[in-house]
Design a protein around this motif. Structure first.
Motif, PDB file in Angstrom:
ATOM      1  N   GLY A  70      77.537   8.071   7.465  1.00 42.76           N
ATOM      2  CA  GLY A  70      76.750   7.882   8.685  1.00 42.76           C
ATOM      3  C   GLY A  70      76.046   6.541   8.695  1.00 42.76           C
ATOM      4  N   ALA A  71      75.508   6.135   7.569  1.00 43.58           N
ATOM      5  CA  ALA A  71      74.833   4.838   7.479  1.00 43.58           C
ATOM      6  C   ALA A  71      75.827   3.706   7.699  1.00 43.58           C
ATOM      7  CB  ALA A  71      74.152   4.693   6.119  1.00 43.58           C
ATOM      8  N   GLN A  72      77.032   3.852   7.170  1.00 45.69           N
ATOM      9  CA  GLN A  72      78.052   2.820   7.385  1.00 45.69           C
ATOM     10  C   GLN A  72      78.427   2.719   8.859  1.00 45.69           C
ATOM     11  OE1 GLN A  72      81.202   3.976   4.733  1.00 45.69           O
ATOM     12  NE2 GLN A  72      80.312   2.889   2.988  1.00 45.69           N
ATOM     13  N   LYS A  73      78.529   3.865   9.531  1.00 49.94           N
ATOM     14  CA  LYS A  73      78.849   3.852  10.960  1.00 49.94           C
ATOM     15  C   LYS A  73      77.745   3.180  11.761  1.00 49.94           C
ATOM     16  CE  LYS A  73      81.918   7.832  11.183  1.00 49.94           C
ATOM     17  NZ  LYS A  73      82.158   9.162  11.784  1.00 49.94           N
ATOM     18  N   THR A 103      75.909  -1.368  14.809  1.00 50.40           N
ATOM     19  CA  THR A 103      74.890  -2.388  15.052  1.00 50.40           C
ATOM     20  C   THR A 103      75.511  -3.778  14.996  1.00 50.40           C
ATOM     21  OG1 THR A 103      73.240  -0.954  14.053  1.00 50.40           O
ATOM     22  CG2 THR A 103      72.667  -3.280  14.257  1.00 50.40           C
ATOM     23  N   PHE A 104      76.363  -4.017  14.010  1.00 51.57           N
ATOM     24  CA  PHE A 104      77.030  -5.310  13.858  1.00 51.57           C
ATOM     25  C   PHE A 104      77.880  -5.608  15.089  1.00 51.57           C
ATOM     26  CE2 PHE A 104      80.696  -7.817  12.350  1.00 51.57           C
ATOM     27  CZ  PHE A 104      80.032  -8.941  11.893  1.00 51.57           C
ATOM     28  N   THR A 105      78.628  -4.603  15.556  1.00 50.84           N
ATOM     29  CA  THR A 105      79.469  -4.769  16.737  1.00 50.84           C
ATOM     30  C   THR A 105      78.615  -5.053  17.970  1.00 50.84           C
ATOM     31  OG1 THR A 105      81.075  -3.250  15.790  1.00 50.84           O
ATOM     32  CG2 THR A 105      81.268  -3.677  18.136  1.00 50.84           C
ATOM     33  N   TRP A 153      78.600  -8.430  20.258  1.00 47.27           N
ATOM     34  CA  TRP A 153      78.873  -8.351  21.691  1.00 47.27           C
ATOM     35  C   TRP A 153      77.809  -9.113  22.479  1.00 47.27           C
ATOM     36  CZ3 TRP A 153      76.239  -6.127  25.814  1.00 47.27           C
ATOM     37  CH2 TRP A 153      76.960  -6.022  27.011  1.00 47.27           C
ATOM     38  N   VAL A 154      76.535  -8.892  22.114  1.00 38.49           N
ATOM     39  CA  VAL A 154      75.446  -9.591  22.790  1.00 38.49           C
ATOM     40  C   VAL A 154      75.560 -11.098  22.546  1.00 38.49           C
ATOM     41  CG1 VAL A 154      72.927  -9.915  22.816  1.00 38.49           C
ATOM     42  CG2 VAL A 154      73.890  -7.609  22.770  1.00 38.49           C
ATOM     43  N   ARG A 155      75.885 -11.487  21.335  1.00 36.45           N
ATOM     44  CA  ARG A 155      76.018 -12.916  21.003  1.00 36.45           C
ATOM     45  C   ARG A 155      77.136 -13.555  21.824  1.00 36.45           C
ATOM     46  NH1 ARG A 155      77.199 -13.630  15.046  1.00 36.45           N
ATOM     47  NH2 ARG A 155      75.125 -12.780  14.896  1.00 36.45           N
TER      48      ARG A 155
END
Length: 94
Positions: free
Chosen positions: A64-67, A72-74, A78-80
């Motif tokens: 779950g933490a990895q997901k 969050t990274f994705t 996307w925002v960047r």
């Protein structure tokens, strides 16, 4: 030939489980020993089940933490990208 010992009672001679039955006393302690042994076995079973359950919970928590980390990274990427497209669009029009 008189002795101070009393003769064995009827229960000691013929019966089982009577007041004076020596085997009944042994059976009772054996039963208690079995109870203690079973409770230790039950405790060991509970302990192993708990450890197995905790291992599964740990695996689920790590996955779950990895997901969350990947999501969050994705999202940040996307925002960047959106910001960079907007920034390049405004810079290109000047």
């Amino acid at each position: 030939m008189a002795t101070n010992e009393e003769p064995p009672s009827w229960a000691e001679t013929w019966g089982t489980g009577g007041t004076g039955d020596r085997d009944a006393a042994k059976t009772d302690t054996t039963h208690e020993d079995k109870k203690k042994h079973n409770s230790k076995g039950t405790l060991a079973n509970v302990k192993s089940a708990t450890l197995t359950g905790l291992s599964k919970v740990k695996v689920v928590a790590v996955l779950g933490a990895q997901k969350v980390k990947n999501g969050t990274f994705t999202g940040i990427n996307w925002v960047r990208e959106k910001y960079q497209k907007k920034d390049s669009a405004t810079t290109g029009h000047k």
